[in-house]
Design a protein around this motif. Structure first.
Motif, PDB file in Angstrom:
ATOM      1  N   SER A  60      35.580  14.614 -62.700  1.00 28.92           N
ATOM      2  CA  SER A  60      35.010  13.956 -63.870  1.00 28.92           C
ATOM      3  C   SER A  60      35.466  12.499 -63.940  1.00 28.92           C
ATOM      4  N   LEU A  61      36.739  12.263 -63.720  1.00 31.06           N
ATOM      5  CA  LEU A  61      37.284  10.908 -63.745  1.00 31.06           C
ATOM      6  C   LEU A  61      36.669  10.055 -62.632  1.00 31.06           C
ATOM      7  N   LYS A  62      36.535  10.642 -61.477  1.00 25.26           N
ATOM      8  CA  LYS A  62      35.944   9.936 -60.331  1.00 25.26           C
ATOM      9  C   LYS A  62      34.482   9.572 -60.635  1.00 25.26           C
ATOM     10  N   TYR A  63      33.768  10.527 -61.228  1.00 25.29           N
ATOM     11  CA  TYR A  63      32.364  10.288 -61.575  1.00 25.29           C
ATOM     12  C   TYR A  63      32.252   9.175 -62.620  1.00 25.29           C
ATOM     13  N   LYS A  64      33.111   9.221 -63.638  1.00 23.40           N
ATOM     14  CA  LYS A  64      33.089   8.196 -64.689  1.00 23.40           C
ATOM     15  C   LYS A  64      33.402   6.822 -64.105  1.00 23.40           C
ATOM     16  N   TYR A  93      27.680   0.923 -62.420  1.00 25.57           N
ATOM     17  CA  TYR A  93      26.219   0.826 -62.492  1.00 25.57           C
ATOM     18  C   TYR A  93      25.713   0.468 -63.881  1.00 25.57           C
ATOM     19  N   ILE A  94      26.569   0.553 -64.868  1.00 25.81           N
ATOM     20  CA  ILE A  94      26.126   0.317 -66.256  1.00 25.81           C
ATOM     21  C   ILE A  94      26.173  -1.163 -66.567  1.00 25.81           C
TER      22      ILE A  94
END
Length: 125
Positions: free
Chosen positions: A114-118, A124-125
């Motif tokens: 989850s941390l890696k994904y965030k 990209y944001i």
């Protein structure tokens, strides 16, 4: 692992993961040793060494780490005149335990993924 242990987000996630596995004494000992190695005054060195010994090393310590009797005896003897390196052998041993055992499980955990994904989506944001 070394690099991520110096990143606050990953360190917090790893600590939380170890708490969930009831083995957070390893990271807490490693962090205490890192702090200990930055101690400047001889007076602080002595009381910090005693504190680490009592919390992590002595038999039946509240957060006893898994190191062999020989390492524990060396540390106990070094408390008479502690040096910045008196916990090095135990710290290295605990680091290797985490690296071989806990770290691979952490890298497959929801907390890490989850941390890696965030971290990736922020770019990209």
């Amino acid at each position: 692992m070394e690099k991520m242990l110096h990143d606050k987000k990953y360190l917090a996630a790893f600590r939380s993961f170890l708490q969930s596995e009831f083995s957070d004494e390893n990271i807490e000992f490693w962090l205490a040793c890192e702090d200990f190695k930055s101690t400047a005054s001889p007076e602080d060195l002595h009381w910090k060494a005693e504190g680490i010994y009592q919390e992590f090393i002595q038999p039946l310590a509240s957060r006893e780490i898994n190191v062999d009797h020989h390492i524990k005896e060396k540390i106990k003897k070094s408390l008479e005149k502690p040096s910045l390196s008196c916990f090095d052998e135990a710290q290295k041993h605990v680091y290797l335990l985490m690296e071989r055992d806990s770290w691979p499980r952490f890298l497959n955990s929801d907390a890490y993924l989850s941390l890696k994904y965030k971290s990736r989506t922020r770019w990209y944001i």
